[in-house]
Design a protein around this motif. Structure first.
Motif, PDB file in Angstrom:
ATOM      1  N   MET A   5      13.006   2.190   1.841  1.00 17.54           N
ATOM      2  CA  MET A   5      12.107   2.302   2.783  1.00 17.54           C
ATOM      3  C   MET A   5      12.259   3.321   3.706  1.00 17.54           C
ATOM      4  SD  MET A   5      11.026  -1.702   3.700  1.00 17.54           S
ATOM      5  CE  MET A   5      12.765  -2.360   3.572  1.00 17.54           C
ATOM      6  N   ALA A   6      13.502   3.559   3.998  1.00 16.18           N
ATOM      7  CA  ALA A   6      13.842   5.112   4.813  1.00 16.18           C
ATOM      8  C   ALA A   6      13.428   6.193   4.334  1.00 16.18           C
ATOM      9  CB  ALA A   6      15.353   4.816   5.334  1.00 16.18           C
ATOM     10  N   GLU A   7      13.349   6.346   3.008  1.00 18.74           N
ATOM     11  CA  GLU A   7      13.208   7.689   2.321  1.00 18.74           C
ATOM     12  C   GLU A   7      11.640   7.795   2.165  1.00 18.74           C
ATOM     13  OE1 GLU A   7      11.344   9.723  -0.992  1.00 18.74           O
ATOM     14  OE2 GLU A   7      11.679   7.730  -0.959  1.00 18.74           O
ATOM     15  N   GLN A   8      11.051   6.657   1.998  1.00 19.00           N
ATOM     16  CA  GLN A   8       9.418   6.704   2.043  1.00 19.00           C
ATOM     17  C   GLN A   8       8.939   7.080   3.320  1.00 19.00           C
ATOM     18  OE1 GLN A   8       7.404   4.139   3.346  1.00 19.00           O
ATOM     19  NE2 GLN A   8       5.663   5.487   2.585  1.00 19.00           N
ATOM     20  N   ILE A   9       9.350   6.219   4.266  1.00 17.39           N
ATOM     21  CA  ILE A   9       8.746   6.634   5.533  1.00 17.39           C
ATOM     22  C   ILE A   9       9.215   7.926   6.208  1.00 17.39           C
ATOM     23  CG2 ILE A   9       9.102   5.992   8.192  1.00 17.39           C
ATOM     24  CD1 ILE A   9       9.488   3.188   7.304  1.00 17.39           C
ATOM     25  N   THR A  10      10.396   8.498   5.736  1.00 19.36           N
ATOM     26  CA  THR A  10      10.851   9.872   6.284  1.00 19.36           C
ATOM     27  C   THR A  10      10.007  10.950   5.516  1.00 19.36           C
ATOM     28  OG1 THR A  10      13.088   9.203   6.530  1.00 19.36           O
ATOM     29  CG2 THR A  10      12.713  11.361   6.243  1.00 19.36           C
ATOM     30  N   TYR A  11       9.404  10.663   4.295  1.00 19.91           N
ATOM     31  CA  TYR A  11       8.886  11.752   3.509  1.00 19.91           C
ATOM     32  C   TYR A  11       7.545  11.649   3.343  1.00 19.91           C
ATOM     33  CZ  TYR A  11      13.564  13.603   3.420  1.00 19.91           C
ATOM     34  OH  TYR A  11      15.066  14.408   4.030  1.00 19.91           O
ATOM     35  N   ARG A  12       7.002  10.357   3.047  1.00 19.38           N
ATOM     36  CA  ARG A  12       5.832  10.340   2.647  1.00 19.38           C
ATOM     37  C   ARG A  12       5.055   9.098   3.452  1.00 19.38           C
ATOM     38  NH1 ARG A  12       9.010   9.437  -1.426  1.00 19.38           N
ATOM     39  NH2 ARG A  12       8.412   7.237  -1.640  1.00 19.38           N
ATOM     40  N   LYS A  13       5.030   9.238   4.839  1.00 20.52           N
ATOM     41  CA  LYS A  13       4.249   8.304   5.982  1.00 20.52           C
ATOM     42  C   LYS A  13       2.905   8.168   5.441  1.00 20.52           C
ATOM     43  CE  LYS A  13       7.091   8.967   9.930  1.00 20.52           C
ATOM     44  NZ  LYS A  13       7.120   9.356  11.167  1.00 20.52           N
ATOM     45  N   GLY A  14       2.322   6.690   5.689  1.00 19.04           N
ATOM     46  CA  GLY A  14       1.111   6.514   5.315  1.00 19.04           C
ATOM     47  C   GLY A  14       0.178   6.091   6.513  1.00 19.04           C
ATOM     48  N   GLU A  15      -0.486   5.001   6.450  1.00 15.87           N
ATOM     49  CA  GLU A  15      -1.302   4.708   7.606  1.00 15.87           C
ATOM     50  C   GLU A  15      -1.020   3.805   8.751  1.00 15.87           C
ATOM     51  OE1 GLU A  15      -4.449   6.231   7.449  1.00 15.87           O
ATOM     52  OE2 GLU A  15      -3.498   7.276   5.477  1.00 15.87           O
ATOM     53  N   ASN A  53       0.795  -1.335   0.137  1.00 18.71           N
ATOM     54  CA  ASN A  53      -0.135  -0.092   0.041  1.00 18.71           C
ATOM     55  C   ASN A  53       0.626   1.275   0.090  1.00 18.71           C
ATOM     56  OD1 ASN A  53      -2.234  -1.711   0.255  1.00 18.71           O
ATOM     57  ND2 ASN A  53      -2.427  -1.503   2.457  1.00 18.71           N
ATOM     58  N   GLU A  54       2.051   1.338   0.465  1.00 19.76           N
ATOM     59  CA  GLU A  54       2.928   2.459   0.673  1.00 19.76           C
ATOM     60  C   GLU A  54       4.251   2.388  -0.135  1.00 19.76           C
ATOM     61  OE1 GLU A  54       3.258   3.478   4.754  1.00 19.76           O
ATOM     62  OE2 GLU A  54       1.160   3.222   5.202  1.00 19.76           O
ATOM     63  N   PHE A  55       4.830   1.340   0.040  1.00 24.52           N
ATOM     64  CA  PHE A  55       6.392   1.175  -0.669  1.00 24.52           C
ATOM     65  C   PHE A  55       6.478   1.277  -1.932  1.00 24.52           C
ATOM     66  CE2 PHE A  55       9.955  -1.493  -1.662  1.00 24.52           C
ATOM     67  CZ  PHE A  55      10.881  -0.450  -1.140  1.00 24.52           C
ATOM     68  N   ARG A 108      11.854  -9.347   2.062  1.00 27.32           N
ATOM     69  CA  ARG A 108      10.391  -9.209   1.851  1.00 27.32           C
ATOM     70  C   ARG A 108      10.073  -7.999   0.833  1.00 27.32           C
ATOM     71  NH1 ARG A 108       8.498  -9.187   6.716  1.00 27.32           N
ATOM     72  NH2 ARG A 108       7.922 -11.399   6.428  1.00 27.32           N
ATOM     73  N   ALA A 109      10.928  -6.808   1.029  1.00 25.07           N
ATOM     74  CA  ALA A 109      10.669  -5.761   0.276  1.00 25.07           C
ATOM     75  C   ALA A 109      11.178  -5.978  -1.196  1.00 25.07           C
ATOM     76  CB  ALA A 109      11.471  -4.644   1.062  1.00 25.07           C
TER      77      ALA A 109
END
Length: 594
Positions: free
Chosen positions: A538-548, A16-18, A360-361
Motif C-alpha cells: 500500500m505504501a508503494e502504491q500510494i507513493t508512486y500511483r496515487k488515485g482519486e 479501485n486502486e490497491f 482488510r487489505a
C-alpha cells in the motif's frame, strides 16, 4: 453508546486502486465491475449495515433466541430484516445466476460481507451458513439435487447448515457415529445426534437444508468412512413444494458467551430422509469445500468485529473529556481535554486501526486470489492461485480472529469502566469475537494445518507462492529511499519467517512435537508478515500511483502503515525466539505435575 460507520472509503481505495485486477478483465462478470457499479454496491451495503442491521445488534444480543418444544424463535426484528435482506439479494452475491444469484467476484462480495458482519454478526450467520452449504452442493451434488434445492437456497426462501460436531467428537471427525442406512429408493435414512449447529433451527425460512456428515453401516472406520448427506427439515416434492416434516428435531439451544442472537442448536436425526452429496466415503472432500469457505468467512468476522469496535472507540476518544495533555492543554476552553490527546489512548487506537486496515487489505488481496483460482484463463495460474489460497486459509482464519479479540479488548480499554458495562455495547464485541477463534477449526488446529500439511505440501511448493512475491518485492525496492521505513522492517521480519520455516522443517522431521509446539507462534509470525507485506504494498502504491482519494486519506494511510512497521511487526522477533527455544520446556512436565 456504540457507533458504527462503514469503512466505505477504505474499501473503495482497496478495490479501485490497491488491487490489480487486470488478469480477469476479459471475463464478462469481472469486466462489468466498473468503479461506478462497485461504488454504488458499497454505498448501499454501508447504508443497510448502519440503518437496518446495526440497530438490531444490541437488542438481539439482550433478547437472544428462545426455544420451546423444538421451535426456535429469533429476536424481534430479525425475520423482517431477513426478508428485506434476501429480497434485495444481499445473501447471494457470489452465487451462480443460473440459480438466481448475482455472480459477483469474491473480492467485491467479501468487502460487502465485512460491512454487514460488523453491523450484526449474529444476524449474518444465518445467511453465511446458507452460502457455505450452497457451495458444497453446487460443486459435488448430483444435478437433480441442485435443481431441487439450490434456487430456493439462493433466494433465501430456504437456509442451510453444516452438521459436523457430535457430543463425543469435534476436531476428530473420525469418531462420528451418525448412521446413514441406504434405502431401496436410492436415498438414505440418517440417525444420530449433532451439537453446536449454527442456525440449525429458526423461524426465518420455511425450510432448512442440513449438510450432515455420517457413515454407512459397512463404511471403513475413521475419517475414510465418512460421507456427506443432504437432509432437509421438510421433505420436498418433485415439483419443489414442501412435503411432510422429515425426521429432524431440535432438542435444545445453547446459552452462550456471545452471538446470542444466532441459534446454536442440538439436532436429532431419527430415520431422517437424506441424499448422498458427492461420492460414498468421500464426505470430507466435499465438506472441506464448505469448511474452507466458512474459514475465510470467519476470518472476515474477526476483521468486521474489529472494525465495529474501532469505530466506537475512536468516536468515544474524541468526545470523552478526561485529564489534560501532558504537553499542555489542547482544549483550554473546555473543562478537560478529550481522551484522544493522551499517548496511551493513541497507542491503542493506532493498534486497532493498523491491524484492522492491514487485515482488510489482506482480505481484499486474498479474495481476489480466490477469484483467480476459479476464473483465470490460464490453468497454471488457476492452480497457483488455488495453492496460495490453500496455504493462507489457516493463517487468514486464525490471525484475523486473533486480531478481532485483540482489537475488541482494546476497545473496552479505551472506554474504561464504561466499556465494561453492557449499556455501551463494547463488551458485546469482545464476547461475539471470542467464538471466531474456536469454531470452524480452533486456531491451534489451524496452526497445525499450516505446519503439518501446507508447509510440506509438494516439498514446499505452496509456500513458494507466498515467499517468492515478497522476495521479488523486497528486491525491487531494496534501495528505494521513500519506502525505506516500510521495506527494512518487512525485510527483517521476512528473514525471521524464513529462519523459522527452516527450523520447523528440520526439527519436525525428527520430532513432531517440535513443529507442533512452534505452530501457533509460527502462524502468528506468518500473519504479521502477511500484513506487513500488505502495508508495504500500500505504501508503494500510494507513493508512486496515487488515485482519486484525498491527500488526507493517503497521509493517514502512510502514517498508520508506519506505526504497524515500527510498533507491531517487530513482534516477529520475540516469536522467533519462542520457536527457536524448542519444545523441551513445553513438553517436560509429567501429566501429574499439572
Amino acid at each position: 453508546m456504540a457507533t458504527l460507520k462503514a469503512p466505505i472509503d477504505d474499501i473503495k481505495y482497496l478495490i479501485n486502486e490497491f488491487l490489480e485486477t487486470d488478469e480477469l478483465s476479459n471475463i464478462p462478470t469481472f469486466s462489468e465491475m466498473t468503479t461506478d457499479l462497485t461504488d454504488a454496491i458499497f454505498e448501499q451495503a454501508g447504508k443497510v449495515s448502519e440503518t437496518l442491521l446495526f440497530p438490531l445488534n444490541k437488542a438481539g444480543d439482550e433478547q437472544g433466541c428462545t426455544y420451546h418444544d423444538g421451535v426456535v424463535t429469533t429476536p424481534d426484528g430479525f425475520k423482517e430484516a431477513y426478508q428485506e435482506m434476501t429480497a434485495s439479494g444481499w445473501g447471494n452475491l457470489t452465487c451462480d445466476p443460473k440459480y438466481g444469484g448475482q455472480g459477483l467476484p469474491h473480492y467485491i462480495a467479501n468487502a460487502v460481507d465485512e460491512m454487514l458482519i460488523s453491523s450484526n454478526m449474529s444476524f449474518t450467520m444465518y445467511m453465511g451458513l446458507t452460502i457455505g452449504a450452497y457451495n458444497a452442493i453446487e460443486k459435488f451434488a448430483h444435478e437433480d439435487l441442485k435443481e431441487k434445492f439450490l434456487s430456493n437456497m439462493v433466494s433465501g426462501q430456504w437456509s442451510g447448515t453444516m452438521c459436523l460436531t457430535e457430543p463425543q467428537c469435534g476436531t476428530d471427525l473420525g469418531l462420528i457415529r451418525t448412521k446413514a442406512v441406504p434405502q431401496s429408493e436410492g436415498n438414505y435414512h440418517l440417525s444420530g445426534s449433532k451439537i453446536f449447529i449454527s442456525a440449525g433451527e429458526h423461524n426465518l425460512t420455511e425450510n432448512i437444508i442440513h449438510l450432515v456428515l455420517a457413515r454407512t453401516p459397512d463404511a471403513p472406520s475413521g475419517i475414510k468412512g465418512i460421507s456427506l448427506f443432504l437432509v432437509p427439515k421438510f421433505n420436498v416434492h418433485d415439483d419443489g413444494t414442501l412435503a411432510e416434516l422429515n425426521g429432524v428435531f431440535c432438542s435444545g439451544i445453547e446459552h452462550k458467551m456471545g452471538i446470542n442472537a444466532s441459534s446454536t442448536c442440538s439436532i436429532e436425526f431419527d430415520n431422517a430422509k437424506g441424499f448422498l452429496v458427492g461420492e460414498l466415503n468421500k464426505g470430507m472432500k466435499a465438506m472441506f469445500v464448505m469448511m474452507n469457505s466458512a474459514r475465510l468467512h470467519v476470518g472476515i468476522q474477526g476483521l468486521a468485529i474489529a472494525q465495529a469496535s474501532y469505530c466506537s472507540a475512536k468516536d468515544y476518544a474524541k468526545e470523552r473529556l478526561q485529564g489534560r495533555a501532558l504537553s499542555g492543554a489542547k482544549y483550554p476552553e473546555q473543562a478537560a481535554d478529550p481522551l484522544i490527546v493522551h499517548p496511551d489512548i493513541r497507542r491503542m487506537l493506532m493498534t486497532m486501526k493498523a491491524y484492522t486496515e492491514g487485515a482488510r487489505a489482506l482480505s481484499s488481496w486474498l479474495s481476489y486470489k480466490l477469484d483467480l483460482s476459479q476464473h483465470a484463463d490460464n490453468k497454471q495460474q488457476r492452480q497457483e492461485a488455488d495453492e496460495l489460497v490453500s496455504l493462507l486459509t489457516p493463517v487468514f482464519k486464525s490471525f484475523l480472529t486473533d486480531i478481532g479479540e485483540t482489537v475488541t479488548s482494546l476497545g473496552i480499554q479505551v472506554y474504561g469502566g464504561h466499556g465494561y458495562i453492557r449499556e455501551n455495547g463494547m463488551e458485546q464485541y469482545l464476547r461475539d469475537a471470542r467464538i471466531s477463534k474456536i469454531y470452524e477449526g480452533a486456531n491451534g488446529i489451524q496452526a497445525l494445518d499450516l505446519v503439518g500439511r501446507k508447509l510440506p505440501e509438494q516439498m514446499g511448493k505452496y509456500l513458494r507462492h507466498f515467499f517468492h512475491p515478497i522476495s521479488n518485492f523486497l528486491e525491487q525496492y531494496a534501495n528505494d529511499k521513500p519506502l525505506t521505513a516500510y521495506i527494512l522492517p518487512l525485510q527483517k521480519s521476512f528473514s525471521r519467517l524464513q529462519q523459522a520455516t527452516l527450523f520447523i522443517a528440520q526439527k519436525g522431521l525428527s520430532d513432531p512435537d517440535e513443529a507442533a509446539s512452534a505452530a501457533s507462534d509460527y502462524l502468528n509470525m506468518f500473519g504479521l508478515v502477511a500484513l506487513g507485506y500488505m502495508w508495504a504494498k500500500m505504501a508503494e502504491q500510494i507513493t508512486y500511483r496515487k488515485g482519486e482519494m484525498s491527500a488526507d486519506f493517503y497521509d493517514a494511510k502512510l502514517n498508520t502503515g508506519l506505526f504497524y512497521m515500527q510498533r507491531l511487526l517487530p513482534q516477529t522477533g520475540s516469536l522467533l525466539s519462542n520457536i527457536l527455544a524448542g519444545c523441551n520446556s513445553t513438553m517436560s512436565l509429567k501429566e501429574e505435575q499439572f
